[in-house]
Write an enzyme that holds these catalytic residues in place. Structure first.
Site, short mmCIF file in Angstrom:
data_model
loop_
_atom_site.label_atom_id
_atom_site.label_comp_id
_atom_site.label_asym_id
_atom_site.label_seq_id
_atom_site.Cartn_x
_atom_site.Cartn_y
_atom_site.Cartn_z
N ASP A 185 0.85 -1.20 0.00
CA ASP A 185 0.00 0.00 0.00
C ASP A 185 0.89 1.25 0.00
O ASP A 185 2.11 1.16 0.19
CB ASP A 185 -0.87 -0.05 1.27
CG ASP A 185 -1.98 1.00 1.26
OD1 ASP A 185 -2.34 1.51 0.18
OD2 ASP A 185 -2.49 1.31 2.37
N GLU A 194 2.71 5.19 -3.84
CA GLU A 194 2.70 6.18 -4.96
C GLU A 194 3.99 6.99 -5.03
O GLU A 194 4.36 7.37 -6.15
CB GLU A 194 1.48 7.09 -4.80
CG GLU A 194 0.15 6.38 -4.95
CD GLU A 194 -0.18 5.44 -3.80
OE1 GLU A 194 0.21 5.75 -2.66
OE2 GLU A 194 -0.80 4.40 -4.04
N ASP A 196 -8.90 3.28 -2.98
CA ASP A 196 -10.00 3.68 -2.09
C ASP A 196 -11.22 4.19 -2.83
O ASP A 196 -11.39 5.40 -3.01
CB ASP A 196 -9.49 4.72 -1.10
CG ASP A 196 -8.38 4.17 -0.22
OD1 ASP A 196 -8.18 2.93 -0.24
OD2 ASP A 196 -7.73 4.94 0.49
#
Ligand code: MIG
Length: 735
Positions: free
Chosen positions: A390, A393, A460
């Site tokens: 997770d 980015e 999300d």
């Protein structure tokens, strides 16, 4: 203009400008500006070269070979055509040379997404008339991006995703342009931020970048499937995943301790809904320190994992890239000692994520990946079955990382988009080195080529119908970009789901490779057994349906590993010349045979089923068939229409198959009326025995309900029984 040829490399120079063209293969051409730039991602070394001719032409120098013809004009602008038509015509627009108007004032009111990007390099092409644009990885908006502007810049924006979002978590600077029956892929080989404008001015489309190499590749099929296969050959394919990864999983931010995990297990048991994987989100760690386990919450982690395994469950843990600044914490200390973290101005760069002040491993460096891999190995030696990456980015709470943060020798502006890619690579390789099983990694951020290492979910989303609908073009676009193993958070991540929304979502989610219910901290609990009887029964029906479909889904990954095609496909992939299907966002296909037409609106009990040409049979009722066309259909809350192409053979396992680690003794085949051939792959479901030939490949033929078959490859114990069902009844075959 000056032209030089050296093998399949051509150099064109005009004034101070130079353009190179590499004629790679019959449908693959590279157009670029610097000989010193080598792709991080694409590998075209295995393509077969093709001969081509170079001739002077009224428009410039014409290169013709294989399936394409490319003209380089005096101004070094290019045009590309297939044997039947012009596909690309590069143009120069004076506006592109001008300084951009300063629109930063818009940002003050939060309209920054409307402001245009500064341009460095730009390629602009004339819009012919009826183009469609597909791919570009995960994005909001419809399948066909015509008229849209999008960026490749991995972004973690938690607000509800809408059409005007320019970027999501993933970057795939690859799009497919469709012009009539012609499909042309274009990969922009630049990891810096790239921007795409698919015709917002109704006259032209373009891609641009402020910085980075001016280098792109064209891929031509001639068919769409051949185009995708050829792109996958260059970008990479996902190796066969472990079969259990196709099982169903329950996630939540977070299950806090063993007792909560046990609660989920017993909830599923009581509701008789099968379950394979359980997920631990960030709270299993000790103070969000990556590669630690909170010993109060999970006091006997290793023992607990074996107990889960004994009962047939798999456990997936999350990891985040941000390493807590915490002298005395081994991961931090070791990374500091070896300079494994990003720097700014010569000092270790610090930002904030879940653990508080955190530092960022330079995953772009091999040594750092090997180190990370050894840490991953410590999780897998405890028994953790797969890793969920997770925040890669990379996310940061204290403002974005500045462009010049350095990861090893390379700057953030170049590494940003591939940060998740390299983290997935490091994680995959760590699992691969530490276990004889097939690695399984899930990632949020990634780039073209990440399919070699990871599956992904779309991040999300929210518990809203808009996002249920969005999940279809999202997953299809990822598949068209070369990324096959996808899924969305079933029920929606943010916000509170309702029983109806959850029912509708499981009906779509049951077709996603990554099959997972997940929801955020502070939202209404989303485990299906907490809902009313009707919802539980709908949910149970679709999870069972999916387990039965395991061999079909697994076959699709076998196919992907060979030719790069995604399991989830837009209808036009199977019917590429049907213009009516060009932007159909409400239906999709699983493989070449199953067409799915889910209900996607609240209160919806009637739907409109669009079937392409040919004959289609109701998956659930062999006696009901329809010709291509549009039909009203009933969609009661528990139903999702599934139609099968005539002549298909669909393999399933018997009702009650839930132990997905086991290859069962019986294979069921449904023969839908018509003629067809189907390849079925059977192996252990995990490990690498298949690489030594330990698998069976069956070729089944459907002669309008009568089955014949042969083994193309035999290297694994065969099924004990094959049960063939057609309109006329069932027959058992003993192989
Ligand atoms: O900022 O780990 O997309 O799936 O549950 C939130 C907590 C961080 C974002 C992921 C989500 C996960 C959550 N994470």
């Amino acid at each position: 203009m000056n032209t030089k040829q050296n093998g399949n490399l051509l150099t064109f120079s005009s004034g101070s400008k130079t353009l190179y063209v590499e004629w790679i293969s019959r449908g693959v051409v590279r157009v670029f500006h610097s000989l010193s730039h080598h792709s991080r991602i694409l590998d075209t070394s295995s393509f077969e070269p093709t001969s081509f001719t170079v001739k002077e032409d009224p428009e410039g120098m014409r290169l013709t070979g294989g399936l394409l013809s490319l003209v380089v004009g005096d101004d070094l602008l290019i045009s590309v055509s297939s044997s039947s038509k012009t596909l690309l015509e590069e143009i120069r627009d004076e506006e592109d040379e001008k300084e951009e108007e300063d629109l930063s004032i818009l940002a003050k009111e939060g309209h920054s997404s409307l402001a245009k990007e500064e341009k460095g390099l730009i390629h602009r092409f004339a819009l012919m008339s009826n183009e469609h644009f597909y791919g570009l990885g995960d994005h909001t908006g419809p399948l066909d991006l015509k008229g849209y502007r999008k960026d490749c810049w991995n972004t973690d924006d938690p607000s509800a995703q809408v059409d005007t979002f320019h970027s999501l978590y993933k970057s795939f600077p690859f799009f497919i342009m469709r012009l009539g029956e012609d499909y042309l892929g274009l990969y922009v080989d630049n990891t810096f931020k790239t921007s795409f404008d698919f015709g917002s001015d109704d006259k032209s489309f373009s891609f641009s970048a402020k910085e980075g190499p001016d280098d792109f590749y064209l891929f031509y099929g001639p068919t769409l499937k051949e185009l995708l296969a050829s792109f996958a050959k260059a970008a990479g394919r996902m190796p066969l995943p472990p079969r259990w990864s196709l099982g169903y999983g329950q996630c939540r931010w977070s299950y806090m301790n063993e007792a909560e995990v046990e609660g989920v297990i017993s909830g599923y048991k009581k509701a008789s809904i099968p379950l394979t994987t359980l997920y631990l989100d960030i709270d299993y760690m000790d103070g969000y320190r990556v590669f630690t386990v909170n010993e109060e919450r999970f006091p006997h982690f290793k023992t607990y994992l074996s107990s889960l395994h004994e009962r047939g469950y798999k456990l997936i843990t999350i990891i985040d890239p941000g390493v807590k600044v915490d002298p005395g914490y081994a991961v931090y200390d070791e990374g500091m000692k070896h300079d494994y973290f990003a720097t700014l101005g010569g000092k270790t760069y610090v930002n904030e994520v879940w653990p508080g002040q955190s530092v960022y491993p330079s995953f772009n460096e091999k040594e750092v990946r090997d180190w990370w891999g050894s840490l991953v190995a410590s999780l897998s030696s405890n028994g953790v079955d797969a890793i969920w990456c997770d925040m890669n980015e990379p996310a940061s709470f204290k403002g974005p990382l500045s462009d010049n943060v350095k990861f090893g020798e390379e700057e953030h502006k170049e590494i940003h988009n591939v940060y998740g890619h390299y983290m997935a690579m490091a994680t995959y390789e760590g699992l691969q080195k530490s276990s004889p099983k097939r690695p399984f990694v899930i990632t949020r951020a990634c780039f073209t080529g990440s399919e070699k290492y990871a599956s992904g979910w779309t991040g999300d989303n929210q518990s809203i119908y808009d996002h249920l609908r969005l999940s279809i073009p999202q997953q299809l676009s990822l598949g068209l970009s070369g990324f096959p193993f996808v899924g969305t958070d079933i029920g929606g991540f943010g916000g509170d789901t309702t029983s109806e929304l959850l029912s509708r979502w499981i009906e779509v989610g049951a077709f996603s490779p990554l099959f997972r219910n997940h929801s955020a901290l502070g939202t209404k609990r989303q485990e299906p057994y907490l809902f009313d009887e009707d919802t539980v029964s709908t949910y149970r029906k679709w999870v069972n349906f999916r387990y039965r479909l395991t061999p079909y889904m697994y076959d699709l990954f076998f196919i992907h590993s060979r030719n790069g095609l995604p399991p989830l496909r837009p209808l036009f992939m199977e019917f590429p010349d049907d213009e009516d299907l060009a932007n159909l966002n409400t239906e999709f296909m699983l493989g070449a045979s199953l067409l799915v037409a889910p209900a996607l609106f609240p209160g919806q009990r009637k739907g409109l089923l669009s079937l392409p040409r040919g004959r289609w049979i109701n998956f659930f009722d062999l006696s009901e068939s329809k010709n291509g066309g549009s039909y009203p259909v009933d969609v009661p809350l528990s139903a999702c229409p599934v139609y099968v192409r005539a002549g298909s053979i669909i393999p399933t396992y018997e009702e009650g198959y839930t132990n997905i680690d086991k290859t069962p003794d019986t294979l069921c085949l449904t023969l839908y009326p018509g003629e067809g051939v189907y390849l079925h792959y059977q192996d252990e479901g995990d490990g690498y025995g298949y690489a030594k030939g330990e698998y069976n490949l069956y070729e089944f033929t459907n002669h309008d309900g009568v089955l014949s078959y042969r083994l193309i490859h035999e290297g694994y114990p065969r099924y004990k029984k094959i049960l063939a069902t057609s309109l006329t009844g069932s027959t058992t075959l003993l192989p």
